[in-house]
Motif scaffolding. Structure first.
Motif, PDB file in Angstrom:
ATOM      1  N   ILE A   1      10.319 -21.233   9.161  1.00 22.28           N
ATOM      2  CA  ILE A   1       9.892 -20.965   7.784  1.00 22.28           C
ATOM      3  C   ILE A   1       8.557 -20.231   7.767  1.00 22.28           C
ATOM      4  CG2 ILE A   1       9.036 -22.063   5.660  1.00 22.28           C
ATOM      5  CD1 ILE A   1      11.139 -24.240   6.060  1.00 22.28           C
ATOM      6  N   LEU A   2       7.627 -20.652   8.619  1.00 19.68           N
ATOM      7  CA  LEU A   2       6.290 -20.061   8.615  1.00 19.68           C
ATOM      8  C   LEU A   2       6.274 -18.642   9.174  1.00 19.68           C
ATOM      9  CD1 LEU A   2       4.151 -23.152   9.679  1.00 19.68           C
ATOM     10  CD2 LEU A   2       4.400 -22.183   7.397  1.00 19.68           C
ATOM     11  N   LYS A   3       7.356 -18.236   9.848  1.00 16.05           N
ATOM     12  CA  LYS A   3       7.444 -16.866  10.370  1.00 16.05           C
ATOM     13  C   LYS A   3       8.061 -15.906   9.357  1.00 16.05           C
ATOM     14  CE  LYS A   3       7.745 -18.093  15.283  1.00 16.05           C
ATOM     15  NZ  LYS A   3       8.598 -18.105  16.499  1.00 16.05           N
ATOM     16  N   MET A   4       8.584 -16.427   8.240  1.00 17.49           N
ATOM     17  CA  MET A   4       9.238 -15.589   7.235  1.00 17.49           C
ATOM     18  C   MET A   4       8.227 -14.758   6.456  1.00 17.49           C
ATOM     19  SD  MET A   4      11.983 -18.241   5.566  1.00 17.49           S
ATOM     20  CE  MET A   4      13.426 -18.809   6.489  1.00 17.49           C
ATOM     21  N   ASP A   5       8.724 -13.662   5.846  1.00 21.80           N
ATOM     22  CA  ASP A   5       7.867 -12.918   4.928  1.00 21.80           C
ATOM     23  C   ASP A   5       7.684 -13.753   3.663  1.00 21.80           C
ATOM     24  OD1 ASP A   5       9.873 -12.023   2.754  1.00 21.80           O
ATOM     25  OD2 ASP A   5      10.848 -11.373   4.604  1.00 21.80           O
ATOM     26  N   LYS A   6       6.721 -13.366   2.834  1.00 22.69           N
ATOM     27  CA  LYS A   6       6.336 -14.178   1.680  1.00 22.69           C
ATOM     28  C   LYS A   6       7.508 -14.423   0.722  1.00 22.69           C
ATOM     29  CE  LYS A   6       2.980 -16.117  -0.786  1.00 22.69           C
ATOM     30  NZ  LYS A   6       2.191 -17.261  -0.301  1.00 22.69           N
ATOM     31  N   LEU A   7       8.293 -13.405   0.428  1.00 23.73           N
ATOM     32  CA  LEU A   7       9.396 -13.551  -0.513  1.00 23.73           C
ATOM     33  C   LEU A   7      10.449 -14.511   0.025  1.00 23.73           C
ATOM     34  CD1 LEU A   7      10.733 -12.716  -3.158  1.00 23.73           C
ATOM     35  CD2 LEU A   7      11.779 -10.770  -1.941  1.00 23.73           C
ATOM     36  N   SER A   8      10.812 -14.337   1.297  1.00 22.86           N
ATOM     37  CA  SER A   8      11.818 -15.211   1.922  1.00 22.86           C
ATOM     38  C   SER A   8      11.318 -16.643   2.010  1.00 22.86           C
ATOM     39  CB  SER A   8      12.168 -14.700   3.326  1.00 22.86           C
ATOM     40  OG  SER A   8      12.711 -13.407   3.268  1.00 22.86           O
ATOM     41  N   PHE A   9      10.015 -16.789   2.301  1.00 18.56           N
ATOM     42  CA  PHE A   9       9.411 -18.119   2.372  1.00 18.56           C
ATOM     43  C   PHE A   9       9.528 -18.838   1.037  1.00 18.56           C
ATOM     44  CE2 PHE A   9       5.656 -20.748   1.503  1.00 18.56           C
ATOM     45  CZ  PHE A   9       5.752 -21.684   2.515  1.00 18.56           C
TER      46      PHE A   9
ATOM     47  N   SER B   1      -0.249 -20.191   3.821  1.00 17.29           N
ATOM     48  CA  SER B   1      -1.482 -19.457   3.514  1.00 17.29           C
ATOM     49  C   SER B   1      -2.425 -19.453   4.718  1.00 17.29           C
ATOM     50  CB  SER B   1      -2.186 -20.081   2.302  1.00 17.29           C
ATOM     51  OG  SER B   1      -1.391 -19.966   1.147  1.00 17.29           O
ATOM     52  N   GLU B   2      -2.497 -20.604   5.410  1.00 13.37           N
ATOM     53  CA  GLU B   2      -3.328 -20.703   6.617  1.00 13.37           C
ATOM     54  C   GLU B   2      -2.794 -19.770   7.699  1.00 13.37           C
ATOM     55  OE1 GLU B   2      -3.409 -24.771   7.782  1.00 13.37           O
ATOM     56  OE2 GLU B   2      -4.598 -25.417   6.054  1.00 13.37           O
ATOM     57  N   LYS B   3      -1.462 -19.719   7.821  1.00 11.61           N
ATOM     58  CA  LYS B   3      -0.840 -18.855   8.822  1.00 11.61           C
ATOM     59  C   LYS B   3      -1.148 -17.387   8.532  1.00 11.61           C
ATOM     60  CE  LYS B   3       2.058 -18.854  12.388  1.00 11.61           C
ATOM     61  NZ  LYS B   3       1.859 -19.658  13.604  1.00 11.61           N
ATOM     62  N   GLU B   4      -1.083 -17.014   7.249  1.00 11.01           N
ATOM     63  CA  GLU B   4      -1.404 -15.635   6.862  1.00 11.01           C
ATOM     64  C   GLU B   4      -2.856 -15.300   7.215  1.00 11.01           C
ATOM     65  OE1 GLU B   4       1.237 -14.107   3.165  1.00 11.01           O
ATOM     66  OE2 GLU B   4      -0.227 -15.662   2.667  1.00 11.01           O
ATOM     67  N   ALA B   5      -3.746 -16.255   6.964  1.00 17.72           N
ATOM     68  CA  ALA B   5      -5.166 -16.037   7.249  1.00 17.72           C
ATOM     69  C   ALA B   5      -5.405 -15.876   8.751  1.00 17.72           C
ATOM     70  CB  ALA B   5      -5.991 -17.198   6.710  1.00 17.72           C
ATOM     71  N   ILE B   6      -4.678 -16.649   9.539  1.00 20.20           N
ATOM     72  CA  ILE B   6      -4.802 -16.572  11.003  1.00 20.20           C
ATOM     73  C   ILE B   6      -4.260 -15.241  11.518  1.00 20.20           C
ATOM     74  CG2 ILE B   6      -3.923 -17.535  13.169  1.00 20.20           C
ATOM     75  CD1 ILE B   6      -4.055 -20.303  11.786  1.00 20.20           C
ATOM     76  N   LEU B   7      -3.112 -14.815  10.981  1.00 21.18           N
ATOM     77  CA  LEU B   7      -2.521 -13.539  11.395  1.00 21.18           C
ATOM     78  C   LEU B   7      -3.436 -12.369  11.043  1.00 21.18           C
ATOM     79  CD1 LEU B   7       1.227 -14.089  10.393  1.00 21.18           C
ATOM     80  CD2 LEU B   7       0.309 -13.901  12.709  1.00 21.18           C
ATOM     81  N   ALA B   8      -4.174 -12.516   9.940  1.00 18.36           N
ATOM     82  CA  ALA B   8      -5.073 -11.444   9.490  1.00 18.36           C
ATOM     83  C   ALA B   8      -6.241 -11.242  10.460  1.00 18.36           C
ATOM     84  CB  ALA B   8      -5.604 -11.757   8.098  1.00 18.36           C
TER      85      ALA B   8
END
Length: 333
Positions: A131-139, A184-191
């Motif tokens: 789930i955490l690997k999905m894009d925002k819409l799919s999530f 949201s945390e995952k997105e911040a880490i990827l950034a």
């Protein structure tokens, strides 16, 4: 007259005997096939009671509780229970297929059979890593779909206590919110990828002296954030040793940073020695600037930095994950 009084006395006694008395305890009984131990543990924040299991797999005991959620643990597997004084629950389990065969009968069975079904549903539809690997819409679509499935199960289960229903609805909302925060945390880490790495400065080196991130430039740096009390961290040690040995002498440094509290300093020094931990072993001594910059909310956490000091991955694969070696090969380390 005496005869009438006598008859009335008998009638009143009969009515009294027929009046149902609510028990102020829970009765738990049942049968376990292929039992894992000679006891069961009922726990909440700690052990509430240990129930003896007979050689033939049967058990019977009572306990007083506050209405709420509990864990039933057989030494290997565990199940969530909802207990309330007055319940008379009969449990049947085959440990060869623990979750699939867990069944309840008797007073209180409705809520507990619901919890068993909820557990199976969770295994089926909840894949946190995926789930955490999905894009925002799919999530978002997946989260809403999962939420609806859980609420449908709750709504279609009959004879549930209103308090229990409210608590379960609350739990669904909490889990949905937590997953949103994790995403949201995952997105911040990827950034953080590609950016200059935050630095740690003058951490104590178990081998002697002080070490900073700047001392390790011109090589890749694979960092393990861990603590002596962390079970999953310690489980990675054999895998980390194996990877370190395979890449010894290559263009990479392996750095383990203990984030233990200062009162565990001696425990850290002893564990590094006793377990013969390899690589560069550092102690943060309570400093949180590095972990906070990397948005660390749980350990173990692994980080990979390139020779220029830029972040390759702020949440790199664990040593036990084959994807780590794939990443090293991709980078020609």
């Amino acid at each position: 007259m005496k005869k009438i009084i006598y008859i009335l006395s008998i009638a009143l006694a009969f009515v009294s005997c027929k009046k149902e008395v609510t028990k102020d305890y829970v009765t738990l009984s049942g049968t376990i096939i292929n039992q894992n131990s000679d006891s069961l543990v009922v726990a909440q924040r700690g052990i509430i009671k240990t129930l003896k299991v007979n050689a033939d797999g049967t058990f019977l005991d009572t306990l007083k509780v506050e209405a709420g959620s509990y864990i039933l643990f057989d030494g290997v597997e565990q199940a969530k229970l909802y207990l309330k004084n007055g319940y008379d629950l009969k449990v049947s389990i085959d440990t060869k297929a623990f979750d699939e065969t867990l069944k309840f009968t008797g007073n209180g069975s409705e809520a507990n059979n619901y919890l068993a079904k909820k557990g199976l549903l969770s295994e089926k539809i909840v894949d946190y890593a995926g789930i955490l690997k999905m894009d925002k819409l799919s999530f978002n679509k997946r989260i809403e779909s999962n939420k609806e499935e859980f609420l449908t199960l709750l709504k279609t289960t009959k004879n549930l206590d209103s308090t229990f229903i409210k608590e379960e609805e609350k739990q669904v909302e909490i889990i949905t919110k937590q997953l949103g925060m994790m995403y949201s945390e995952k997105e911040a880490i990827l950034a953080l990828k590609g950016k200059a790495s935050p630095k740690f400065v003058d951490y104590e080196n178990h081998a002697g002296g002080l070490t900073s991130l700047d001392d390790l430039k011109e090589k890749y740096v694979y960092i393990d954030l861990w603590a002596t009390w962390c079970g999953p961290c310690k489980a990675e040690i054999p895998f980390l040793k194996k990877v370190e040995k395979e890449y010894h002498g290559k263009n990479i440094e392996f750095v383990s940073i203990s984030i233990d509290r200062e009162n565990a300093y001696e425990t850290w020094r002893k564990m590094v020695t006793d377990k013969e931990l390899t690589g560069i072993q550092l102690y943060a001594k309570g400093d949180k600037t590095f972990t906070e910059a990397y948005k660390v909310t749980g350990i173990p956490r692994f980080i990979l930095i390139d020779p220029q000091g830029n972040i390759v991955s702020a949440d790199a694969p664990r040593p036990s994950d084959s994807e780590l070696i794939d990443l090293f090969k991709e980078l020609s380390i």
